[in-house]
Design a protein around this motif. Structure first.
Motif, PDB file in Angstrom:
ATOM      1  N   LYS A   2     -51.370   2.212 -11.462  1.00  0.00           N
ATOM      2  CA  LYS A   2     -52.200   2.015 -10.276  1.00  0.00           C
ATOM      3  C   LYS A   2     -51.816   3.005  -9.182  1.00  0.00           C
ATOM      4  O   LYS A   2     -50.642   3.337  -9.031  1.00  0.00           O
ATOM      5  CB  LYS A   2     -52.033   0.585  -9.779  1.00  0.00           C
ATOM      6  CG  LYS A   2     -52.719  -0.423 -10.677  1.00  0.00           C
ATOM      7  CD  LYS A   2     -52.306  -1.826 -10.339  1.00  0.00           C
ATOM      8  CE  LYS A   2     -52.929  -2.790 -11.331  1.00  0.00           C
ATOM      9  NZ  LYS A   2     -52.317  -4.112 -11.271  1.00  0.00           N
ATOM     10  N   GLU A   3     -52.834   3.402  -8.409  1.00  0.00           N
ATOM     11  CA  GLU A   3     -52.613   4.396  -7.368  1.00  0.00           C
ATOM     12  C   GLU A   3     -51.855   3.805  -6.178  1.00  0.00           C
ATOM     13  O   GLU A   3     -52.032   2.641  -5.831  1.00  0.00           O
ATOM     14  CB  GLU A   3     -53.958   4.924  -6.851  1.00  0.00           C
ATOM     15  CG  GLU A   3     -54.787   5.652  -7.887  1.00  0.00           C
ATOM     16  CD  GLU A   3     -54.255   7.040  -8.220  1.00  0.00           C
ATOM     17  OE1 GLU A   3     -53.108   7.362  -7.855  1.00  0.00           O
ATOM     18  OE2 GLU A   3     -55.012   7.798  -8.858  1.00  0.00           O
ATOM     19  N   TRP A   5     -51.021   3.888  -1.931  1.00  0.00           N
ATOM     20  CA  TRP A   5     -51.983   3.756  -0.827  1.00  0.00           C
ATOM     21  C   TRP A   5     -52.585   5.085  -0.395  1.00  0.00           C
ATOM     22  O   TRP A   5     -53.713   5.141   0.061  1.00  0.00           O
ATOM     23  CB  TRP A   5     -51.356   3.012   0.347  1.00  0.00           C
ATOM     24  CG  TRP A   5     -50.201   3.709   1.012  1.00  0.00           C
ATOM     25  CD1 TRP A   5     -48.869   3.544   0.745  1.00  0.00           C
ATOM     26  CD2 TRP A   5     -50.266   4.669   2.072  1.00  0.00           C
ATOM     27  NE1 TRP A   5     -48.110   4.332   1.566  1.00  0.00           N
ATOM     28  CE2 TRP A   5     -48.935   5.035   2.396  1.00  0.00           C
ATOM     29  CE3 TRP A   5     -51.318   5.244   2.788  1.00  0.00           C
ATOM     30  CZ2 TRP A   5     -48.631   5.968   3.391  1.00  0.00           C
ATOM     31  CZ3 TRP A   5     -51.010   6.172   3.792  1.00  0.00           C
ATOM     32  CH2 TRP A   5     -49.687   6.518   4.080  1.00  0.00           C
ATOM     33  N   LEU A   8     -55.886   5.939  -2.276  1.00  0.00           N
ATOM     34  CA  LEU A   8     -57.028   5.023  -2.296  1.00  0.00           C
ATOM     35  C   LEU A   8     -58.111   5.490  -1.322  1.00  0.00           C
ATOM     36  O   LEU A   8     -57.810   6.071  -0.289  1.00  0.00           O
ATOM     37  CB  LEU A   8     -56.572   3.611  -1.924  1.00  0.00           C
ATOM     38  CG  LEU A   8     -55.618   2.952  -2.911  1.00  0.00           C
ATOM     39  CD1 LEU A   8     -55.227   1.565  -2.405  1.00  0.00           C
ATOM     40  CD2 LEU A   8     -56.241   2.845  -4.288  1.00  0.00           C
ATOM     41  N   PRO A   9     -59.380   5.230  -1.643  1.00  0.00           N
ATOM     42  CA  PRO A   9     -60.452   5.592  -0.707  1.00  0.00           C
ATOM     43  C   PRO A   9     -60.285   4.829   0.610  1.00  0.00           C
ATOM     44  O   PRO A   9     -59.823   3.684   0.613  1.00  0.00           O
ATOM     45  CB  PRO A   9     -61.727   5.141  -1.426  1.00  0.00           C
ATOM     46  CG  PRO A   9     -61.338   4.836  -2.824  1.00  0.00           C
ATOM     47  CD  PRO A   9     -59.878   4.564  -2.848  1.00  0.00           C
TER      48      PRO A   9
END
Lengths: 94, 389
Positions: A2-3, A5, A8-9
Protein backbone atom coordinates in the motif's frame (compact mmCIF):
# COMPACT_ATOMS: atom_id res chain seq x y z
CA UNK A 1 2.18 -2.93 -1.04
CA UNK A 2 0.00 0.00 0.00
CA UNK A 3 1.10 3.53 -0.79
CA UNK A 4 2.34 5.96 1.87
CA UNK A 5 0.57 9.29 2.39
CA UNK A 6 2.81 11.22 -0.01
CA UNK A 7 1.66 9.18 -2.98
CA UNK A 8 -2.06 9.29 -2.33
CA UNK A 9 -4.27 11.61 -4.42
CA UNK A 10 -5.15 14.87 -2.62
CA UNK A 11 -8.49 15.11 -0.87
CA UNK A 12 -8.87 11.34 -0.47
CA UNK A 13 -10.40 11.09 -3.93
CA UNK A 14 -10.55 7.86 -5.86
CA UNK A 15 -9.18 8.92 -9.23
CA UNK A 16 -10.57 6.07 -11.32
CA UNK A 17 -13.98 4.60 -12.05
CA UNK A 18 -15.03 1.05 -11.13
CA UNK A 19 -12.26 0.58 -8.59
CA UNK A 20 -14.62 -1.22 -6.19
CA UNK A 21 -13.79 -4.33 -8.22
CA UNK A 22 -10.32 -4.24 -6.66
CA UNK A 23 -11.75 -4.36 -3.17
CA UNK A 24 -12.28 -8.03 -2.43
CA UNK A 25 -15.10 -7.92 0.09
CA UNK A 26 -15.00 -11.72 0.19
CA UNK A 27 -12.36 -11.17 2.92
CA UNK A 28 -15.20 -10.32 5.31
CA UNK A 29 -16.77 -13.78 5.09
CA UNK A 30 -17.19 -15.94 8.19
CA UNK A 31 -19.41 -18.50 6.45
CA UNK A 32 -18.95 -19.83 2.95
CA UNK A 33 -21.69 -20.95 0.56
CA UNK A 34 -21.00 -24.25 -1.21
CA UNK A 35 -22.63 -24.76 -4.60
CA UNK A 36 -23.70 -28.33 -5.49
CA UNK A 37 -24.19 -28.35 -9.32
CA UNK A 38 -25.70 -31.88 -9.27
CA UNK A 39 -28.65 -30.60 -7.15
CA UNK A 40 -29.16 -27.24 -8.95
CA UNK A 41 -32.44 -26.83 -10.89
CA UNK A 42 -31.22 -23.57 -12.55
CA UNK A 43 -34.10 -21.47 -11.22
CA UNK A 44 -31.61 -18.54 -10.80
CA UNK A 45 -33.32 -17.40 -7.58
CA UNK A 46 -29.91 -17.21 -5.87
CA UNK A 47 -28.65 -14.92 -8.68
CA UNK A 48 -31.64 -12.62 -8.25
CA UNK A 49 -31.28 -12.38 -4.47
CA UNK A 50 -27.50 -12.12 -4.09
CA UNK A 51 -26.83 -8.53 -2.89
CA UNK A 52 -23.23 -8.63 -4.14
CA UNK A 53 -23.67 -10.13 -7.63
CA UNK A 54 -21.48 -12.98 -6.46
CA UNK A 55 -23.41 -15.80 -8.18
CA UNK A 56 -21.49 -16.59 -11.36
CA UNK A 57 -23.73 -17.17 -14.37
CA UNK A 58 -22.59 -18.24 -17.84
CA UNK A 59 -24.91 -18.76 -20.82
CA UNK A 60 -27.94 -18.36 -18.54
CA UNK A 61 -26.83 -21.02 -16.10
CA UNK A 62 -25.40 -20.81 -12.56
CA UNK A 63 -21.82 -22.08 -12.64
CA UNK A 64 -20.57 -21.23 -9.16
CA UNK A 65 -19.87 -18.52 -6.60
CA UNK A 66 -17.45 -15.60 -6.87
CA UNK A 67 -15.60 -15.87 -3.56
CA UNK A 68 -13.76 -12.58 -4.20
CA UNK A 69 -16.99 -10.73 -3.53
CA UNK A 70 -19.27 -13.15 -1.64
CA UNK A 71 -19.59 -11.83 1.93
CA UNK A 72 -21.14 -15.07 3.12
CA UNK A 73 -24.52 -13.58 4.05
CA UNK A 74 -26.27 -16.89 3.28
CA UNK A 75 -29.23 -15.39 1.42
CA UNK A 76 -28.55 -17.68 -1.57
CA UNK A 77 -28.65 -20.79 0.63
CA UNK A 78 -31.81 -19.55 2.36
CA UNK A 79 -33.59 -18.76 -0.91
CA UNK A 80 -32.52 -21.89 -2.79
CA UNK A 81 -35.74 -24.02 -3.03
CA UNK A 82 -35.66 -26.58 -0.16
CA UNK A 83 -36.32 -29.45 -2.49
CA UNK A 84 -33.20 -28.57 -4.45
CA UNK A 85 -30.87 -27.61 -1.58
CA UNK A 86 -28.12 -26.76 -4.09
CA UNK A 87 -26.34 -24.22 -1.83
CA UNK A 88 -25.28 -25.00 1.74
CA UNK A 89 -23.31 -22.90 4.19
CA UNK A 90 -20.22 -24.05 6.04
CA UNK A 91 -17.75 -22.35 8.33
CA UNK A 92 -15.10 -20.35 6.49
CA UNK A 93 -11.63 -21.79 6.87
CA UNK A 94 -8.99 -19.14 6.21
CA UNK B 1 -10.41 54.11 -8.16
CA UNK B 2 -11.01 55.72 -4.75
CA UNK B 3 -14.43 54.95 -3.30
CA UNK B 4 -16.17 55.05 0.07
CA UNK B 5 -17.11 51.56 1.23
CA UNK B 6 -18.01 49.79 4.45
CA UNK B 7 -16.19 46.54 5.15
CA UNK B 8 -19.21 44.55 4.01
CA UNK B 9 -19.51 46.60 0.83
CA UNK B 10 -15.78 46.18 0.17
CA UNK B 11 -16.03 42.41 0.48
CA UNK B 12 -19.14 42.29 -1.73
CA UNK B 13 -17.35 44.45 -4.28
CA UNK B 14 -14.39 42.05 -4.30
CA UNK B 15 -16.81 39.15 -4.79
CA UNK B 16 -18.43 40.95 -7.73
CA UNK B 17 -15.06 41.42 -9.37
CA UNK B 18 -14.05 37.80 -8.73
CA UNK B 19 -17.32 36.78 -10.42
CA UNK B 20 -17.47 33.32 -8.82
CA UNK B 21 -19.38 30.48 -10.47
CA UNK B 22 -21.46 29.73 -7.37
CA UNK B 23 -22.38 31.58 -4.17
CA UNK B 24 -24.54 29.72 -1.65
CA UNK B 25 -25.35 31.77 1.43
CA UNK B 26 -27.66 32.43 4.33
CA UNK B 27 -27.96 35.88 5.94
CA UNK B 28 -26.69 36.61 9.45
CA UNK B 29 -25.86 39.84 11.27
CA UNK B 30 -23.41 41.50 10.79
CA UNK B 31 -22.46 39.68 7.56
CA UNK B 32 -25.91 39.85 5.93
CA UNK B 33 -25.00 42.78 3.73
CA UNK B 34 -22.15 40.96 2.00
CA UNK B 35 -24.41 38.39 0.39
CA UNK B 36 -27.39 40.75 0.22
CA UNK B 37 -25.38 43.22 -1.86
CA UNK B 38 -23.95 40.35 -3.86
CA UNK B 39 -27.44 38.99 -4.57
CA UNK B 40 -28.29 42.41 -6.05
CA UNK B 41 -25.31 42.04 -8.36
CA UNK B 42 -26.70 38.67 -9.42
CA UNK B 43 -30.16 40.14 -9.96
CA UNK B 44 -28.78 43.06 -11.96
CA UNK B 45 -26.79 40.75 -14.21
CA UNK B 46 -23.42 42.17 -13.12
CA UNK B 47 -22.03 38.70 -12.42
CA UNK B 48 -22.45 35.28 -14.01
CA UNK B 49 -22.83 33.63 -10.62
CA UNK B 50 -25.38 30.97 -9.74
CA UNK B 51 -26.75 32.23 -6.41
CA UNK B 52 -28.18 29.51 -4.18
CA UNK B 53 -30.45 30.86 -1.43
CA UNK B 54 -30.26 28.01 1.08
CA UNK B 55 -32.14 27.42 4.34
CA UNK B 56 -29.20 27.47 6.76
CA UNK B 57 -25.46 27.99 6.97
CA UNK B 58 -24.97 24.24 7.22
CA UNK B 59 -26.67 24.00 3.85
CA UNK B 60 -24.75 27.00 2.54
CA UNK B 61 -21.40 25.33 3.18
CA UNK B 62 -22.75 21.99 1.95
CA UNK B 63 -23.81 23.58 -1.34
CA UNK B 64 -20.44 25.33 -1.60
CA UNK B 65 -18.69 21.99 -1.10
CA UNK B 66 -20.82 20.36 -3.79
CA UNK B 67 -20.21 23.18 -6.24
CA UNK B 68 -16.46 23.22 -5.53
CA UNK B 69 -16.33 19.44 -5.93
CA UNK B 70 -17.92 19.95 -9.33
CA UNK B 71 -15.02 22.25 -10.24
CA UNK B 72 -16.63 25.65 -9.67
CA UNK B 73 -15.04 28.78 -8.17
CA UNK B 74 -17.09 29.22 -5.00
CA UNK B 75 -17.52 31.94 -2.37
CA UNK B 76 -19.83 32.65 0.55
CA UNK B 77 -20.11 34.77 3.67
CA UNK B 78 -21.22 34.37 7.28
CA UNK B 79 -20.62 35.29 10.93
CA UNK B 80 -20.76 33.91 14.45
CA UNK B 81 -23.61 31.41 14.88
CA UNK B 82 -23.69 30.90 11.13
CA UNK B 83 -20.04 29.86 11.14
CA UNK B 84 -20.76 27.63 14.13
CA UNK B 85 -23.59 25.97 12.21
CA UNK B 86 -21.18 25.40 9.31
CA UNK B 87 -18.66 23.82 11.65
CA UNK B 88 -19.26 20.23 10.57
CA UNK B 89 -18.93 21.13 6.89
CA UNK B 90 -15.79 23.26 7.36
CA UNK B 91 -13.73 20.15 8.10
CA UNK B 92 -15.12 18.41 5.02
CA UNK B 93 -14.33 21.34 2.72
CA UNK B 94 -10.74 21.33 3.96
CA UNK B 95 -10.21 17.57 3.92
CA UNK B 96 -11.56 17.33 0.37
CA UNK B 97 -9.02 20.07 -0.49
CA UNK B 98 -11.64 22.34 -2.00
CA UNK B 99 -10.76 25.95 -2.80
CA UNK B 100 -13.66 27.87 -1.23
CA UNK B 101 -13.44 31.49 -0.05
CA UNK B 102 -15.48 32.48 2.99
CA UNK B 103 -15.94 36.11 4.03
CA UNK B 104 -16.48 36.14 7.78
CA UNK B 105 -17.56 39.09 9.86
CA UNK B 106 -16.29 38.44 13.37
CA UNK B 107 -19.03 38.42 15.98
CA UNK B 108 -19.18 36.86 19.43
CA UNK B 109 -20.81 33.48 19.91
CA UNK B 110 -23.95 33.07 22.03
CA UNK B 111 -24.79 32.94 24.90
CA UNK B 112 -25.60 35.57 26.02
CA UNK B 113 -26.81 36.60 22.60
CA UNK B 114 -24.83 39.48 21.14
CA UNK B 115 -24.25 40.73 17.61
CA UNK B 116 -21.01 42.65 18.11
CA UNK B 117 -17.38 41.91 17.52
CA UNK B 118 -15.03 39.48 19.07
CA UNK B 119 -12.92 36.76 17.52
CA UNK B 120 -14.44 33.76 19.29
CA UNK B 121 -16.31 32.57 16.18
CA UNK B 122 -13.43 32.11 13.76
CA UNK B 123 -11.00 31.05 16.46
CA UNK B 124 -13.40 28.27 17.40
CA UNK B 125 -12.91 27.09 13.79
CA UNK B 126 -9.13 27.31 13.89
CA UNK B 127 -8.63 23.52 13.84
CA UNK B 128 -10.93 22.90 10.86
CA UNK B 129 -8.14 22.98 8.27
CA UNK B 130 -9.02 26.37 6.78
CA UNK B 131 -6.48 29.08 6.12
CA UNK B 132 -7.45 32.10 8.26
CA UNK B 133 -6.63 35.70 7.37
CA UNK B 134 -7.64 38.45 9.85
CA UNK B 135 -7.80 41.91 8.29
CA UNK B 136 -7.50 45.32 9.90
CA UNK B 137 -9.66 47.51 7.68
CA UNK B 138 -11.89 47.63 4.58
CA UNK B 139 -9.01 48.10 2.16
CA UNK B 140 -7.19 45.06 3.44
CA UNK B 141 -10.43 43.06 3.50
CA UNK B 142 -11.08 43.92 -0.15
CA UNK B 143 -7.54 43.01 -1.24
CA UNK B 144 -7.47 39.88 0.92
CA UNK B 145 -10.68 38.47 -0.54
CA UNK B 146 -9.18 38.72 -4.03
CA UNK B 147 -5.90 37.21 -2.79
CA UNK B 148 -7.80 34.44 -1.02
CA UNK B 149 -9.17 33.16 -4.32
CA UNK B 150 -5.62 32.77 -5.63
CA UNK B 151 -4.31 31.29 -2.37
CA UNK B 152 -7.09 28.73 -2.13
CA UNK B 153 -6.58 27.56 -5.70
CA UNK B 154 -2.82 27.16 -5.23
CA UNK B 155 -2.80 25.63 -1.76
CA UNK B 156 -5.95 23.64 -2.53
CA UNK B 157 -7.34 24.64 0.84
CA UNK B 158 -10.36 26.75 1.72
CA UNK B 159 -9.65 30.25 3.02
CA UNK B 160 -11.60 32.46 5.40
CA UNK B 161 -11.01 36.20 5.42
CA UNK B 162 -12.33 38.11 8.40
CA UNK B 163 -13.30 41.65 9.32
CA UNK B 164 -14.37 42.95 12.72
CA UNK B 165 -18.16 43.04 13.12
CA UNK B 166 -19.66 46.56 12.89
CA UNK B 167 -16.33 48.28 13.62
CA UNK B 168 -15.20 47.44 10.08
CA UNK B 169 -18.23 45.73 8.53
CA UNK B 170 -20.42 48.80 8.97
CA UNK B 171 -17.76 51.51 9.16
CA UNK B 172 -17.35 53.57 6.00
CA UNK B 173 -13.77 53.98 4.82
CA UNK B 174 -11.94 55.37 1.84
CA UNK B 175 -10.61 52.46 -0.20
CA UNK B 176 -8.87 52.03 -3.51
CA UNK B 177 -10.50 49.41 -5.72
CA UNK B 178 -9.07 47.84 -8.83
CA UNK B 179 -10.64 47.81 -12.28
CA UNK B 180 -12.84 44.79 -12.95
CA UNK B 181 -10.58 43.89 -15.85
CA UNK B 182 -7.46 43.94 -13.65
CA UNK B 183 -9.02 41.56 -11.13
CA UNK B 184 -10.25 39.16 -13.81
CA UNK B 185 -6.89 39.16 -15.59
CA UNK B 186 -5.09 38.57 -12.32
CA UNK B 187 -7.27 35.67 -11.28
CA UNK B 188 -7.75 34.17 -14.75
CA UNK B 189 -9.53 30.88 -15.14
CA UNK B 190 -9.27 28.62 -12.09
CA UNK B 191 -6.61 25.94 -12.51
CA UNK B 192 -8.05 22.61 -13.53
CA UNK B 193 -8.33 20.05 -10.75
CA UNK B 194 -10.01 16.64 -10.48
CA UNK B 195 -13.76 17.26 -10.30
CA UNK B 196 -17.04 15.41 -10.38
CA UNK B 197 -18.25 16.84 -13.69
CA UNK B 198 -15.22 15.70 -15.68
CA UNK B 199 -16.84 12.75 -17.43
CA UNK B 200 -13.61 11.84 -19.20
CA UNK B 201 -11.88 11.32 -15.85
CA UNK B 202 -14.53 10.07 -13.44
CA UNK B 203 -13.56 10.27 -9.76
CA UNK B 204 -15.13 9.47 -6.41
CA UNK B 205 -15.05 12.08 -3.63
CA UNK B 206 -15.73 11.46 0.03
CA UNK B 207 -15.66 7.65 0.13
CA UNK B 208 -15.68 5.77 3.42
CA UNK B 209 -12.09 5.72 4.66
CA UNK B 210 -11.45 3.51 7.69
CA UNK B 211 -8.44 2.31 9.66
CA UNK B 212 -6.57 1.35 6.54
CA UNK B 213 -6.24 4.78 4.81
CA UNK B 214 -7.77 7.58 6.91
CA UNK B 215 -4.49 8.26 8.73
CA UNK B 216 -2.57 8.63 5.45
CA UNK B 217 -5.20 10.96 3.99
CA UNK B 218 -5.27 13.08 7.16
CA UNK B 219 -1.48 13.25 7.16
CA UNK B 220 -1.63 14.48 3.58
CA UNK B 221 -4.13 17.19 4.54
CA UNK B 222 -1.89 18.28 7.43
CA UNK B 223 0.96 18.61 4.94
CA UNK B 224 -1.28 20.83 2.82
CA UNK B 225 -1.58 23.23 5.75
CA UNK B 226 2.09 22.85 6.70
CA UNK B 227 3.17 23.91 3.22
CA UNK B 228 0.57 26.62 2.61
CA UNK B 229 2.48 29.62 3.99
CA UNK B 230 4.72 30.00 0.90
CA UNK B 231 1.59 30.19 -1.29
CA UNK B 232 0.20 32.99 0.90
CA UNK B 233 3.50 34.86 0.72
CA UNK B 234 3.88 34.37 -3.03
CA UNK B 235 0.39 35.74 -3.64
CA UNK B 236 1.14 38.74 -1.38
CA UNK B 237 4.32 39.49 -3.37
CA UNK B 238 2.62 39.13 -6.75
CA UNK B 239 -0.24 41.32 -5.61
CA UNK B 240 2.23 43.99 -4.55
CA UNK B 241 4.03 43.84 -7.89
CA UNK B 242 0.77 44.17 -9.82
CA UNK B 243 -1.23 46.52 -7.65
CA UNK B 244 1.20 48.09 -5.19
CA UNK B 245 -0.39 47.03 -1.92
CA UNK B 246 1.42 44.56 0.31
CA UNK B 247 0.26 42.58 3.32
CA UNK B 248 2.82 40.45 5.16
CA UNK B 249 1.93 37.31 7.10
CA UNK B 250 2.70 39.23 10.31
CA UNK B 251 2.24 42.97 10.04
CA UNK B 252 4.52 45.10 12.19
CA UNK B 253 4.51 48.78 13.09
CA UNK B 254 7.53 50.76 14.35
CA UNK B 255 9.23 47.73 15.85
CA UNK B 256 12.73 48.28 14.51
CA UNK B 257 14.17 49.85 17.68
CA UNK B 258 11.23 48.95 19.93
CA UNK B 259 12.01 47.67 23.43
CA UNK B 260 8.59 46.15 23.90
CA UNK B 261 5.70 45.26 21.63
CA UNK B 262 2.01 44.61 21.83
CA UNK B 263 0.40 41.97 19.66
CA UNK B 264 -3.14 42.41 18.36
CA UNK B 265 -5.39 41.31 15.57
CA UNK B 266 -8.14 42.93 13.51
CA UNK B 267 -9.32 46.52 13.90
CA UNK B 268 -7.81 47.01 17.36
CA UNK B 269 -4.41 46.90 15.67
CA UNK B 270 -5.34 50.11 13.87
CA UNK B 271 -6.19 51.75 17.19
CA UNK B 272 -2.96 50.43 18.69
CA UNK B 273 -0.93 52.01 15.86
CA UNK B 274 -2.27 55.43 16.91
CA UNK B 275 -1.18 54.66 20.46
CA UNK B 276 2.28 53.64 19.24
CA UNK B 277 2.61 57.01 17.46
CA UNK B 278 1.54 58.90 20.58
CA UNK B 279 3.96 57.03 22.79
CA UNK B 280 6.78 57.39 20.29
CA UNK B 281 6.25 61.17 20.48
CA UNK B 282 6.91 60.87 24.20
CA UNK B 283 10.11 58.97 23.43
CA UNK B 284 8.83 55.54 24.44
CA UNK B 285 10.20 52.74 22.33
CA UNK B 286 7.14 50.66 21.60
CA UNK B 287 5.92 48.80 18.54
CA UNK B 288 3.04 46.69 17.33
CA UNK B 289 2.79 43.16 15.99
CA UNK B 290 -0.40 42.42 14.08
CA UNK B 291 -1.19 38.79 13.40
CA UNK B 292 -2.75 38.63 9.95
CA UNK B 293 -2.39 34.97 9.04
CA UNK B 294 -3.32 32.74 11.98
CA UNK B 295 -3.82 29.46 10.08
CA UNK B 296 -1.28 28.31 9.19
CA UNK B 297 0.25 29.74 12.38
CA UNK B 298 3.47 31.50 11.27
CA UNK B 299 5.52 29.98 14.08
CA UNK B 300 9.00 30.55 12.69
CA UNK B 301 8.44 34.20 11.81
CA UNK B 302 6.83 34.87 15.16
CA UNK B 303 9.57 33.12 17.11
CA UNK B 304 12.24 35.10 15.28
CA UNK B 305 10.36 38.37 15.71
CA UNK B 306 9.29 38.12 19.31
CA UNK B 307 12.65 37.11 20.78
CA UNK B 308 13.96 40.61 20.12
CA UNK B 309 11.73 42.32 22.70
CA UNK B 310 12.15 42.84 26.42
CA UNK B 311 8.45 42.01 26.90
CA UNK B 312 5.34 41.49 24.80
CA UNK B 313 1.71 42.17 25.66
CA UNK B 314 -0.70 39.95 23.79
CA UNK B 315 -4.19 41.28 23.15
CA UNK B 316 -6.81 38.62 22.55
CA UNK B 317 -10.39 39.36 21.57
CA UNK B 318 -11.34 35.83 22.67
CA UNK B 319 -10.73 33.39 25.48
CA UNK B 320 -10.09 29.68 25.07
CA UNK B 321 -12.12 28.86 28.22
CA UNK B 322 -9.38 26.42 29.07
CA UNK B 323 -7.78 28.25 32.05
CA UNK B 324 -4.87 29.03 29.74
CA UNK B 325 -5.92 32.45 28.38
CA UNK B 326 -6.68 33.80 24.91
CA UNK B 327 -5.90 32.07 21.62
CA UNK B 328 -2.96 34.20 20.48
CA UNK B 329 -1.42 34.07 23.95
CA UNK B 330 -1.64 30.28 24.18
CA UNK B 331 -0.19 29.79 20.72
CA UNK B 332 2.55 32.36 21.23
CA UNK B 333 3.57 30.63 24.45
CA UNK B 334 3.78 27.37 22.52
CA UNK B 335 5.98 29.04 19.91
CA UNK B 336 8.28 30.49 22.58
CA UNK B 337 8.87 27.17 24.30
CA UNK B 338 12.51 26.24 23.73
CA UNK B 339 13.24 29.62 22.12
CA UNK B 340 16.73 30.74 23.11
CA UNK B 341 15.37 34.03 24.43
CA UNK B 342 11.96 33.97 26.01
CA UNK B 343 10.66 37.47 26.70
CA UNK B 344 8.03 37.71 29.42
CA UNK B 345 4.55 37.86 27.90
CA UNK B 346 1.26 38.95 29.34
CA UNK B 347 -2.23 38.32 28.02
CA UNK B 348 -4.81 41.10 27.82
CA UNK B 349 -8.23 39.78 26.91
CA UNK B 350 -10.37 42.68 25.72
CA UNK B 351 -13.40 43.68 23.71
CA UNK B 352 -15.60 40.62 24.19
CA UNK B 353 -19.08 41.12 22.75
CA UNK B 354 -18.01 44.34 21.06
CA UNK B 355 -16.83 46.20 24.19
CA UNK B 356 -14.85 49.18 22.89
CA UNK B 357 -11.15 49.34 23.61
CA UNK B 358 -9.95 52.93 23.95
CA UNK B 359 -6.65 54.58 23.08
CA UNK B 360 -6.14 55.17 26.80
CA UNK B 361 -6.65 51.51 27.67
CA UNK B 362 -4.18 50.41 25.01
CA UNK B 363 -1.72 53.00 26.31
CA UNK B 364 -2.12 51.50 29.79
CA UNK B 365 -1.26 48.12 28.30
CA UNK B 366 1.86 49.52 26.65
CA UNK B 367 2.93 51.23 29.89
CA UNK B 368 2.48 47.99 31.81
CA UNK B 369 4.43 46.03 29.18
CA UNK B 370 7.24 48.61 29.42
CA UNK B 371 7.32 48.00 33.17
CA UNK B 372 7.42 44.22 32.60
CA UNK B 373 10.27 44.80 30.17
CA UNK B 374 12.24 46.54 32.93
CA UNK B 375 11.42 44.19 35.80
CA UNK B 376 11.23 40.99 33.76
CA UNK B 377 8.36 39.96 36.02
CA UNK B 378 4.76 39.10 35.19
CA UNK B 379 2.62 38.86 38.31
CA UNK B 380 -0.72 38.13 36.67
CA UNK B 381 -0.25 36.46 33.27
CA UNK B 382 -3.86 36.72 32.03
CA UNK B 383 -5.97 39.81 32.68
CA UNK B 384 -9.29 41.08 31.35
CA UNK B 385 -8.94 44.63 30.10
CA UNK B 386 -12.07 46.75 30.22
CA UNK B 387 -14.29 44.38 32.17
CA UNK B 388 -16.09 45.75 35.24
CA UNK B 389 -14.78 43.88 38.27
Amino acid sequence: MKEGWRKLPLGAIIPEAGSAEKFHTGDWRSERPIYHPDKCIQCLICFIYCPDSAIKVEDGKVVGIDYDFCKGCGICAKECPPKAGAITMEREMK
Amino acid sequence: MIVARTGNEAMAEAMRQVNPDVVAAYPITPATEIVQIFSSFVHDGLVDTKFVAVESEHSAMSACIGAAAAGARVMTGTASQGLALMHEMLFIAAALRLPIVLCVVNRSLSAPINIHCDHSDTLASRDSGWIQIYTENSQEAYDSVIQAVKISERALLPVMVTIDGFIISHGMERIDILDDREVREYLGEPPKRPNLLDIDKPITMGPLDLQDYFFEHKRSEIEGMNTSLPHIEAVAREYKERFGRYYPVIDTYRIDDAEVAVMAMGSAAGTAKVVVDRMREKGKKVGLIRMRVVRPFPKNYLKELIQGFAAVGIMDRSDTLSTLGGHLYVETRAVLYRASHQPPIKNYIYGLGGRDISLEEIEEIFEEVLEIGKSGKVTEPVVYKGVRE
